[in-house]
Design a protein around this motif. Structure first.
Motif, PDB file in Angstrom:
ATOM      1  N   ARG A   1       0.830  -1.198   0.000  1.00 37.84           N
ATOM      2  CA  ARG A   1       0.000   0.000   0.000  1.00 37.84           C
ATOM      3  C   ARG A   1       0.872   1.259   0.000  1.00 37.84           C
ATOM      4  O   ARG A   1       0.645   2.190  -0.755  1.00 37.84           O
ATOM      5  CB  ARG A   1      -0.905  -0.006   1.234  1.00 37.84           C
ATOM      6  CG  ARG A   1      -1.996   1.061   1.222  1.00 37.84           C
ATOM      7  CD  ARG A   1      -2.826   1.004   2.498  1.00 37.84           C
ATOM      8  NE  ARG A   1      -2.008   1.134   3.687  1.00 37.84           N
ATOM      9  CZ  ARG A   1      -1.533   2.292   4.141  1.00 37.84           C
ATOM     10  NH1 ARG A   1      -1.830   3.402   3.520  1.00 37.84           N
ATOM     11  NH2 ARG A   1      -0.764   2.330   5.197  1.00 37.84           N
ATOM     12  N   LYS A   2       1.899   1.254   0.852  1.00 42.12           N
ATOM     13  CA  LYS A   2       2.774   2.431   0.921  1.00 42.12           C
ATOM     14  C   LYS A   2       3.506   2.637  -0.402  1.00 42.12           C
ATOM     15  O   LYS A   2       3.622   3.754  -0.889  1.00 42.12           O
ATOM     16  CB  LYS A   2       3.795   2.263   2.045  1.00 42.12           C
ATOM     17  CG  LYS A   2       3.235   2.617   3.397  1.00 42.12           C
ATOM     18  CD  LYS A   2       4.380   2.831   4.388  1.00 42.12           C
ATOM     19  CE  LYS A   2       3.860   3.037   5.789  1.00 42.12           C
ATOM     20  NZ  LYS A   2       4.476   2.126   6.748  1.00 42.12           N
ATOM     21  N   ALA A   3       4.020   1.532  -0.958  1.00 43.38           N
ATOM     22  CA  ALA A   3       4.766   1.652  -2.214  1.00 43.38           C
ATOM     23  C   ALA A   3       3.881   2.245  -3.297  1.00 43.38           C
ATOM     24  O   ALA A   3       4.305   3.093  -4.072  1.00 43.38           O
ATOM     25  CB  ALA A   3       5.293   0.286  -2.655  1.00 43.38           C
ATOM     26  N   LYS A   4       2.610   1.824  -3.309  1.00 42.89           N
ATOM     27  CA  LYS A   4       1.697   2.314  -4.347  1.00 42.89           C
ATOM     28  C   LYS A   4       1.249   3.746  -4.066  1.00 42.89           C
ATOM     29  O   LYS A   4       1.394   4.620  -4.910  1.00 42.89           O
ATOM     30  CB  LYS A   4       0.484   1.373  -4.402  1.00 42.89           C
ATOM     31  CG  LYS A   4      -0.752   1.911  -5.106  1.00 42.89           C
ATOM     32  CD  LYS A   4      -0.712   1.635  -6.581  1.00 42.89           C
ATOM     33  CE  LYS A   4      -2.048   1.800  -7.287  1.00 42.89           C
ATOM     34  NZ  LYS A   4      -2.730   3.025  -7.097  1.00 42.89           N
ATOM     35  N   LEU A   5       0.689   3.974  -2.881  1.00 47.54           N
ATOM     36  CA  LEU A   5       0.035   5.261  -2.637  1.00 47.54           C
ATOM     37  C   LEU A   5       1.007   6.388  -2.321  1.00 47.54           C
ATOM     38  O   LEU A   5       0.840   7.506  -2.801  1.00 47.54           O
ATOM     39  CB  LEU A   5      -0.990   5.130  -1.504  1.00 47.54           C
ATOM     40  CG  LEU A   5      -2.118   4.122  -1.771  1.00 47.54           C
ATOM     41  CD1 LEU A   5      -3.101   4.110  -0.626  1.00 47.54           C
ATOM     42  CD2 LEU A   5      -2.833   4.442  -3.076  1.00 47.54           C
TER      43      LEU A   5
ATOM     44  N   SER B   1       2.575   8.909  -6.942  1.00 49.21           N
ATOM     45  CA  SER B   1       3.125  10.258  -7.068  1.00 49.21           C
ATOM     46  C   SER B   1       4.231  10.307  -8.103  1.00 49.21           C
ATOM     47  O   SER B   1       4.315  11.266  -8.872  1.00 49.21           O
ATOM     48  CB  SER B   1       3.672  10.722  -5.722  1.00 49.21           C
ATOM     49  OG  SER B   1       2.614  10.964  -4.842  1.00 49.21           O
ATOM     50  N   VAL B   2       5.075   9.274  -8.125  1.00 45.80           N
ATOM     51  CA  VAL B   2       6.153   9.262  -9.121  1.00 45.80           C
ATOM     52  C   VAL B   2       5.550   9.294 -10.525  1.00 45.80           C
ATOM     53  O   VAL B   2       5.996  10.038 -11.403  1.00 45.80           O
ATOM     54  CB  VAL B   2       7.062   8.023  -8.934  1.00 45.80           C
ATOM     55  CG1 VAL B   2       8.054   7.913 -10.082  1.00 45.80           C
ATOM     56  CG2 VAL B   2       7.807   8.110  -7.612  1.00 45.80           C
TER      57      VAL B   2
ATOM     58  N   THR C   1       9.856  14.631  -6.865  1.00 50.27           N
ATOM     59  CA  THR C   1       9.734  13.245  -7.323  1.00 50.27           C
ATOM     60  C   THR C   1      10.666  12.334  -6.526  1.00 50.27           C
ATOM     61  O   THR C   1      10.301  11.209  -6.172  1.00 50.27           O
ATOM     62  CB  THR C   1      10.087  13.151  -8.827  1.00 50.27           C
ATOM     63  OG1 THR C   1       9.406  14.193  -9.521  1.00 50.27           O
ATOM     64  CG2 THR C   1       9.665  11.811  -9.410  1.00 50.27           C
ATOM     65  N   ALA C   2      11.875  12.845  -6.266  1.00 54.98           N
ATOM     66  CA  ALA C   2      12.859  12.030  -5.540  1.00 54.98           C
ATOM     67  C   ALA C   2      12.361  11.671  -4.136  1.00 54.98           C
ATOM     68  O   ALA C   2      12.618  10.566  -3.647  1.00 54.98           O
ATOM     69  CB  ALA C   2      14.191  12.772  -5.458  1.00 54.98           C
ATOM     70  N   THR C   3      11.619  12.594  -3.502  1.00 53.26           N
ATOM     71  CA  THR C   3      11.062  12.290  -2.170  1.00 53.26           C
ATOM     72  C   THR C   3      10.161  11.060  -2.250  1.00 53.26           C
ATOM     73  O   THR C   3      10.229  10.164  -1.403  1.00 53.26           O
ATOM     74  CB  THR C   3      10.184  13.466  -1.667  1.00 53.26           C
ATOM     75  OG1 THR C   3      10.688  14.675  -2.195  1.00 53.26           O
ATOM     76  CG2 THR C   3      10.140  13.521  -0.181  1.00 53.26           C
ATOM     77  N   HIS C   4       9.309  11.050  -3.275  1.00 49.43           N
ATOM     78  CA  HIS C   4       8.385   9.924  -3.414  1.00 49.43           C
ATOM     79  C   HIS C   4       9.109   8.661  -3.870  1.00 49.43           C
ATOM     80  O   HIS C   4       8.752   7.555  -3.483  1.00 49.43           O
ATOM     81  CB  HIS C   4       7.271  10.277  -4.396  1.00 49.43           C
ATOM     82  CG  HIS C   4       6.332  11.312  -3.876  1.00 49.43           C
ATOM     83  ND1 HIS C   4       5.440  11.056  -2.867  1.00 49.43           N
ATOM     84  CD2 HIS C   4       6.174  12.615  -4.186  1.00 49.43           C
ATOM     85  CE1 HIS C   4       4.748  12.155  -2.611  1.00 49.43           C
ATOM     86  NE2 HIS C   4       5.190  13.119  -3.390  1.00 49.43           N
TER      87      HIS C   4
ATOM     88  N   ASP D   1      11.075   3.238  -2.930  1.00 46.13           N
ATOM     89  CA  ASP D   1      12.199   2.295  -2.790  1.00 46.13           C
ATOM     90  C   ASP D   1      12.234   1.693  -1.392  1.00 46.13           C
ATOM     91  O   ASP D   1      12.488   0.498  -1.234  1.00 46.13           O
ATOM     92  CB  ASP D   1      13.529   3.012  -3.078  1.00 46.13           C
ATOM     93  CG  ASP D   1      13.644   3.410  -4.550  1.00 46.13           C
ATOM     94  OD1 ASP D   1      12.886   2.853  -5.364  1.00 46.13           O
ATOM     95  OD2 ASP D   1      14.483   4.275  -4.868  1.00 46.13           O
ATOM     96  N   GLY D   2      11.961   2.543  -0.390  1.00 45.62           N
ATOM     97  CA  GLY D   2      11.977   2.064   0.991  1.00 45.62           C
ATOM     98  C   GLY D   2      10.931   0.979   1.217  1.00 45.62           C
ATOM     99  O   GLY D   2      11.216  -0.075   1.800  1.00 45.62           O
TER     100      GLY D   2
END
Lengths: 323, 519
Positions: free
Chosen positions: B311-315, B320-321, B471-474, B479-480
């Motif tokens: 969920r985190k990776a997606k949302l 956002s990316v 974009t890099a923040t997201h 990645d995390g």
């Protein structure tokens, strides 16, 4: 010309209910694995069946459902990608795009594209019902569920995107201007200043001239583009400014009218889908991509617009993205 | 998997304490089982008859074997549902993390490189012999070549990521083929331009016409193809997310159900043995119960964690990316439309309309019923974005930045979005000035401003940098989450079946001495 693409018979649906559990779920996976063929509805019905037949054995049901890739969130059942039959909104009075013949059958570029896309969604021609959808009715017809899809010279605009999910665009026409053949002083959109142009209810075209380009033309109301043509012929207005493919359809075979050939916009003809049906929108986009890849789009375009002398684009348009 | 416990080799009774156990039958049926077993000649036949009639269920060893069989089936089912749910989690991590995520980045870079190639060509043709204008002729040439190499590299990467999908590979290949044709046309236009040796903003007709072919190819074929590839990755992530994440969550329910089932069987067996054999605890069964509980708890925890990572990776990451790379692609192409608007006056109306269309998709704001045109948009933009930046509530806007605003979390993401919008506002202001000059007949002034390295170009670069940093923040959040999911899955391939085998072995080991009492 073959207008309906070859589509796999919806096997999972025609198969007798609740007889084959494991084979059905395997079948579904095989279909889903083939890219580009809408597997959504086949997999959904097979999912339900696998789970239902194995209902007595919950563990087995879970295993089957999981192995068939079923999930509760896979779709809410109302997606156009899952429908067995489709009602498609088209125009009835636009020659070359959507025209209802004397026998009640619709034909035109939009109608052919709609038939192709529906075929790719797994709905053969005999399960499509076309329905006349005038410009002013389009958003309401979708929201109410009167129609599942709209292929009716429906330009994607930021405002409409708030109410409608748009697949495509399936074509990018350009706005141009049609005048009487003896009209010599209108050479481009700026020359419409002070002239009477046709303003069709629900259509965006006249706004592009008067509001966006800020050309001070006088709008003359009309219900349809067919009426615009009558008024143009009757000298009740001076020009009709709208998409070149619409103009080409009306100008074909009429000596009295002439397209000035000064395009000044890029329109985006989208497929109107009920707001939020992302799954259906993605399936429609896949179908459109295939239509351009397999050369059918070019055939449709040439069939309807080649004679008009319009410059046709035969590569897939940049999609709007489903939202 | 065998459902019959191993036959004990020993025939003598090993335990004295339960000596009376054989006479006791827990079931009220009272059917004597001991005697039938005690008669060797008839044993086989009557054993079969008892089995068929279901009488063995009434015997103590039969009961024990039934418990064992049930426990083994339940353990197998637990391992299976856990394995399937873990497999679903693995699939979604693979699709979202290793295929689609990087594919969005690769196709996004492809779009950017292609669109910037065309923008550089437009700049070169626009400045003509005034080689010092803008970033300069030589620099434009260098950037053009660099973008061409980047486009090639991004296409190769996209083709590699397409891997197993021949249709997708074919579509990437089509971009590369088109790129060859584009280079030829662009090269021709630049050659004609050099030969014409014209003043800035006054390219001869031949140059403009050749450029139109090139830019039309780019705009009508290459860019749509690249952009649609990005959208495709977005679609495949959305589908994977919806089906696989709910499959993981369903799997979690089934793990709980089968786990409880297995625990119930083990506890029932424990109770049965305790009552039947007057023992407090059967150590084998007790260990199997503990192992089951541990597996179920660990499994449920892992599946919940996986669902959360996905969920985190997606949302927080992927969506956002994807949105921001679309915003970047569309912004670059809009900025290039601004040059083309100056370069090709015949098509200026079209370039202005497509430019406006692009602004609306990047940031849509209500014009309060005023006519939809660029002038009213500038006003509405300043008002809406100004209100948002000053923190006033009740301001709403849609489009890519509207989507981003809804998902950006307070803190670094929101601050980064505000920086980006402030920089974007400067770009929009410059555009308004350029168009005002051009509309007023001052084309030279408009070109000078558009090419001003300290103003228009500088501001656009600043906007681009802010957008990339947002974009890099997201991307980092994405990645995390993917790394956490990957790490969590380590070892989960072998664990469920291995744990099931251990549970089965402990169960069998636990009842074996009791069964042996009946030999």
């Amino acid at each position: 010309m073959r207008t309906t693409p070859a589509t796999p018979a919806p096997r999972a649906i025609s198969a007798p209910r609740a007889t084959l559990t494991t084979p059905a779920s395997r079948d579904t996976r095989a279909i889903s694995a083939t890219r580009g063929i809408p597997a959504g509805r086949a997999s959904r019905s097979a999912c339900g069946r696998a789970a239902g037949a194995a209902g007595a054995l919950p563990v087995l049901a879970a295993v089957l459902a999981a192995s068939a890739g079923c999930g509760i969130g896979g779709g809410d059942g109302s997606s156009v990608a899952d429908k067995r039959s489709l009602v498609i909104g088209v125009k009835a009075d636009q020659p070359g795009l959507g025209l209802k013949g004397p026998n009640g059958a619709y034909d035109g570029f939009d109608v052919q594209v709609a038939t192709y896309v529906a075929g790719r969604l797994g709905v053969p021609r005999d399960r499509i019902r076309f329905r006349t959808t005038p410009s002013s009715e389009r958003e309401r017809a979708l929201a109410r569920g009167d129609v599942d899809l709209i292929f009716a010279t429906y330009s994607i605009t930021a405002t409409r995107k708030q109410q409608v999910t748009f697949g495509g665009p399936y074509y990018v026409p350009h706005q141009d201007t049609l005048v009487r053949a003896d009209e010599g002083s209108i050479k481009n959109v700026r020359d419409l200043k002070g002239r009477r142009i046709c303003a069709v209810t629900g259509s965006n075209s006249w706004r592009r001239v008067i509001e966006e380009r800020k050309v001070a033309a006088t709008p003359v109301q009309a219900a349809t583009y067919g009426q615009c043509m009558d008024k143009l012929a009757a000298n009740q207005l001076d020009a009709v400014s709208t998409d070149d493919v619409i103009l080409a359809g009306f100008a074909a075979g009429r000596e009295r009218f002439r397209i000035v050939n000064a395009p000044f916009t890029d329109e985006k003809y989208g497929v109107g889908i009920k707001k939020g049906d992302l799954k259906g929108c993605e399936a429609v986009n896949r179908a459109i991509t295939e239509m351009y890849q397999d050369g059918q789009a070019q055939r449709f375009l040439e069939r309807w617009f080649q004679r008009s002398g319009l410059k046709l684009t035969t590569s897939v348009p940049q999609f709007e993205g489903c939202s | 998997m065998t459902t019959t416990p191993a036959r004990p080799a020993k025939t003598s009774t090993t335990s004295g304490t339960s000596g009376g156990g054989a006479a006791r039958t827990a079931a009220p049926s009272g059917r004597a089982s001991g005697p039938s077993r005690a008669a060797p000649p008839e044993r086989r036949r009557s054993g079969l008859v008892t089995f068929v009639r279901g009488r063995w269920l009434g015997t103590i060893p039969g009961r024990i074997r039934t418990y064992v069989a049930l426990a083994l089936v339940a353990a197998g089912a637990l391992a299976a549902v856990l394995g399937i749910a873990i497999g679903d989690a693995r699939d979604s991590v693979r699709t979202i993390g290793r295929d689609a995520g990087p594919q969005v980045v690769a196709t996004g870079s492809l779009y950017f490189a292609l669109s910037d190639m065309d923008a550089q060509v437009a700049n070169i043709l626009l400045i003509g012999r005034e080689h010092g204008l803008g970033i300069g002729y030589d620099e434009s040439q260098r950037v053009y070549r660099q973008r061409r190499d980047e486009a090639g590299a991004a296409a190769v990467q996209a083709a590699q990521l397409a891997g197993r999908d021949p249709h997708l590979r074919q579509r990437v290949q089509a971009v590369l083929t088109g790129l060859g044709r584009y280079e030829q046309l662009a090269g021709e236009a630049m050659l004609l331009d050099r030969q014409a040796d014209h003043a800035a903003g006054e390219p001869p007709r031949q140059v403009v016409e050749t450029y139109r072919q090139a830019t039309d190819l780019m705009k009508l074929e290459l860019l749509p193809q690249a952009y649609n590839l990005t959208l495709d990755s977005g679609a495949s992530v959305r589908q994977t997310y919806e089906t696989k994440r709910s499959a993981v969550l369903d799997g979690r329910t089934w793990v709980a159900v089968t786990g409880v089932l297995l625990l119930a069987v083990l506890l029932a067996a424990q109770l049965y043995l305790a009552r039947g054999f007057r023992r407090l605890v059967n150590p084998g069964l007790a260990l199997a119960t503990v192992a089951t509980a541990a597996l179920v708890v660990a499994g449920l925890g892992e599946l919940s964690a996986q669902a959360d990572h996905i969920r985190k990776a997606k949302l927080n990451g992927f969506d956002s990316v994807l949105t921001l790379s679309r915003a970047r692609a569309i912004s670059h192409s809009a900025f290039a439309d601004e040059s083309r608007y100056l370069l090709d006056p015949d098509k200026a109306d079209t370039y202005e309309q497509t430019y406006f269309d692009k602004l609306l998709s990047v940031l849509y704001t209500s014009l309060d019923g005023k006519p939809v045109n660029l002038d009213n948009y500038y006003t509405a933009f300043d008002r809406t974005v100004g209100a948002y930046l000053s923190g006033r509530s009740g301001t709403s806007f849609l489009g890519f930045f509207g989507d981003e605003r809804r998902t950006a979390r307070p803190g670094s993401e929101e601050a980064s979005l505000k920086r980006t919008l402030r920089a974007y506002g400067a770009v929009i202001d410059n555009d308004q000035s350029v168009r005002r000059l051009a509309a007023g007949g001052d084309r030279a002034g408009a070109i000078a401003l558009r090419m001003d390295r300290g103003k228009a170009i500088h501001d656009f670069d600043a906007y681009d940098a802010a957008l990339r940093s947002l974009t890099a923040t997201h991307q980092a959040a994405f990645d995390g989450a993917i790394k956490a999911a990957d790490d969590g899955l380590d070892g989960w391939t072998v664990l469920p079946p291995a744990a099931a085998v251990v549970i089965a072995a402990l169960t069998i080991a636990g009842v074996r001495p009791r069964l042996a009492e009946f030999r």
